[in-house]
Scaffold this motif. Sequence first.
Motif, PDB file in Angstrom:
ATOM      1  N   LYS A  44      11.193  45.791  59.432  1.00  0.00           N
ATOM      2  CA  LYS A  44      10.127  46.684  59.874  1.00  0.00           C
ATOM      3  C   LYS A  44      10.796  48.194  60.397  1.00  0.00           C
ATOM      4  O   LYS A  44      10.176  49.038  59.929  1.00  0.00           O
ATOM      5  N   GLU A  45      12.042  47.872  60.995  1.00  0.00           N
ATOM      6  CA  GLU A  45      12.611  49.205  61.229  1.00  0.00           C
ATOM      7  C   GLU A  45      12.971  50.260  59.804  1.00  0.00           C
ATOM      8  O   GLU A  45      12.965  51.368  59.955  1.00  0.00           O
ATOM      9  N   ASN A  47      11.392  49.956  56.737  1.00  0.00           N
ATOM     10  CA  ASN A  47      10.522  50.614  56.567  1.00  0.00           C
ATOM     11  C   ASN A  47       9.805  51.752  57.161  1.00  0.00           C
ATOM     12  O   ASN A  47       9.167  52.650  56.631  1.00  0.00           O
ATOM     13  N   LYS A  48      10.143  51.918  58.558  1.00  0.00           N
ATOM     14  CA  LYS A  48       9.692  52.917  59.332  1.00  0.00           C
ATOM     15  C   LYS A  48      10.832  54.142  59.182  1.00  0.00           C
ATOM     16  O   LYS A  48      10.385  55.265  59.864  1.00  0.00           O
TER      17      LYS A  48
END
Length: 801
Positions: A44-45, A47-48
């Motif tokens: 998730k990190e 992708n951000k």
Amino acid sequence: MKRRINKVAVIGSGIMGSGIACHFANIGVEVLLLDIVPRELTDKEKNKGLSLEDKAVRNRIVIDSLQASLKSKPSPIYHQDFAKRIKTGNLEDDISKVSEADWIIEVVVERLDIKKQVFDNLEKHRKKGTLITSNTSGIPIQQMSEGRSEDFKKHFCGTHFFNPPRYLRLFEIIPGPETSEEVLQFLNEYGEKFLGKKSVVAKDTPAFIGNRVGIFSIMSLFHMVKELDMTIEEVDKLTGPVIGRQKSATFRTVDVVGLDTLVHVANGLHKGVPTDEAHDLFAMPDYINTMVENEWFGSKSGQGFYKKIKSDDGSSQIKSLDLNTLEYRDQKKASFATLELTKTIDKVEDRFKVLIGGKDKAGEFYRKNFAALFAYVSNRIPEITDELYKIDDAMKAGFGWEHGPFQIWDAIGVEKGIEMMKAEGKEPAAWVNEMLEKGNKSFYKVKEGNTWYYDIPEKDYKKIPGQDTFIILDNIRESKEVFKNSGVVVEDLGDGILNVEFRSKMNTIGGDVLDGLNKAIDLAEKEYQGLVVANNGKNFSVGANIGMIFMMAVEQEYDELNMAVKYFQDTMMRMRYSSIPTVAAPHAMTLGGGCELSLHADKVVAAAETYIGLVEFGVGVIPGGGGSKEMTVRASDTFQKDDVELNRLREHFLTIGMAKVSTSAYEAFDTNILQKGKDIVVVNPDRQIAIAKKHALLMAENGYTKPIHRTDIKVLGKQALGAFYVGTDQMMAGKYISEHDKKIANKLAYVMAGGDLSENSYVSEQYLLDLEREAFLSLTGERKTLERLQHMLKKGKPLRN
């Protein structure tokens, strides 16, 4: 120097670290919660587009851990707003902030090398004189303090909180070789007074006191279950509420705690106490080793001694583990003739003699179990502690036992306990025989309103320290009794203050309790200065005696029921309008009538763990003992100029209509059941009655004047009634409530609106009480209300019909 704790730094944000941080936030302390920096990014990190240098990433572990803790049930925090007192950070960017802390608590993984690395880092930033403690469950404090500075060693010790920190009251304090006496005394007092704990100073021995005895007790059962060829259901039946233990008893508790956690501590003991006479018991039975290999750890892994199975139709069933085949099977009902003999014995301590006398497998189990426990704890003195009462305190506060080992032994009889041991090939420690030879036949005595324990070195009885700050009703009931009937005992607390102690089953409020309350008010008004309503039961009161209400309603004895309800209302009003101050001291379950009593006291001194609410909707009625009236009064008192009064009234209406029960005393301020600026919360339940007495005395000495009956309650009539009726119509149309729920809600709406008055009016409390009583009585004539009452009596839970 007077030491004060304004800010605490907690190092390590796992389940224990976050729980400890939350409990300090519970008592108003500012908390700094730190943990390590992540070594890699999550998907998730990535992708951000975040990097390991971003603050959100660097604090991810601590933030995620704290949020998971705050979402867990039961909640670790008294009120979600209290979480604002916790600031988070990491051990690289924020370690210097520990210099601002008055107490640093290390709660990292149970590895000595890692703990020493953490201490190396902390010592660079910790200011001199700051308390520093380790929440270890077994690593020797001496080993952790090696190589540290003189100031560090002086202010360092173990402080073992039990999980979950909010609910389990044991607080073990384990001094190192150079811990100062001032630090020990401070932590002991702080634990009791501020954290609400049962502080126990332990010796630096493996697993200290609580886990040493607790793990022995569980491991003894693990071996005994095979020896006696018992099922897990049988053991859980015998080791639950019948002997004053939790409903989860043994095997369900292990499933909740986690078998891996228990095995870790037991393995540590097996290694750490090679000369212990019960050393072999700490070795795992084969079936436990197999469960560990299969990772059947309990709730966390989805299966342990019990396993929930979902059927194709969506229903679920709990299966039990067969310890012989290690396969899951349908549960088997456990029943024993010996347990049947205890059904009429309400006091747990009175059951023990009956249980050990059983002629069936249950009797054999109890004799073996208690014989092993008594022998073991007697031989742990002076190894783990010099005072026997500390072992009892540890087991009660850390493991939820109603009675500690020596208290159980006293209940059975010391000589009978030795006889049981010898039958099992065991011997007590020599000091027990010496105690008996000197003519001392028990480990405890009650005299002068205090509990005294047998002091082994002195060979005489000593008063348990710290009792001056609290009142134990068991110790004063006989000597200070002023009045007694089948429902209450009225005791003289001294200084002109009486106490009313409920003694009915589950502290329900029936005619005898109301008689006792009125008698106590009569006595207090004539000869005393004030009145406290408090008890040391498991719950303050679960409400009115609904069995009595059900029988009257079924027999259609409405005149008698009307008189009974009016008597309840009149008694609550006497609490409010007597010529002496009244203080209610609720704790734990305070429901229905118990809540109504608290609403009518001049002041409430509530235990932090008070679960209070008006729950009458669940049995098909509205609050009839003044609760509906009182919430209407409190809504009226919150009306302000230019305020939307209907919204205020609706909030109070929903408190009753949704049967809201606070999960702590602090939450009860949100519903106005407790009132800010008037009522107070006590974190340590042992101190509650003494503090309630002080407040009653303070009101009396400040010139208490009997209040004047209220006739100035603003009600909104048809304006409120119409709005409430529209709301209940919509709720039923949306299938949120049943037709009968709507009928109850509309009856409540009629009362809280003050009837169908054409305009806003001012009415008296008696006017509202009459409306309340009429609505209550009409609902008891409804078939669906009778079904709800009957279901609650039979099943102990509400029926939705």
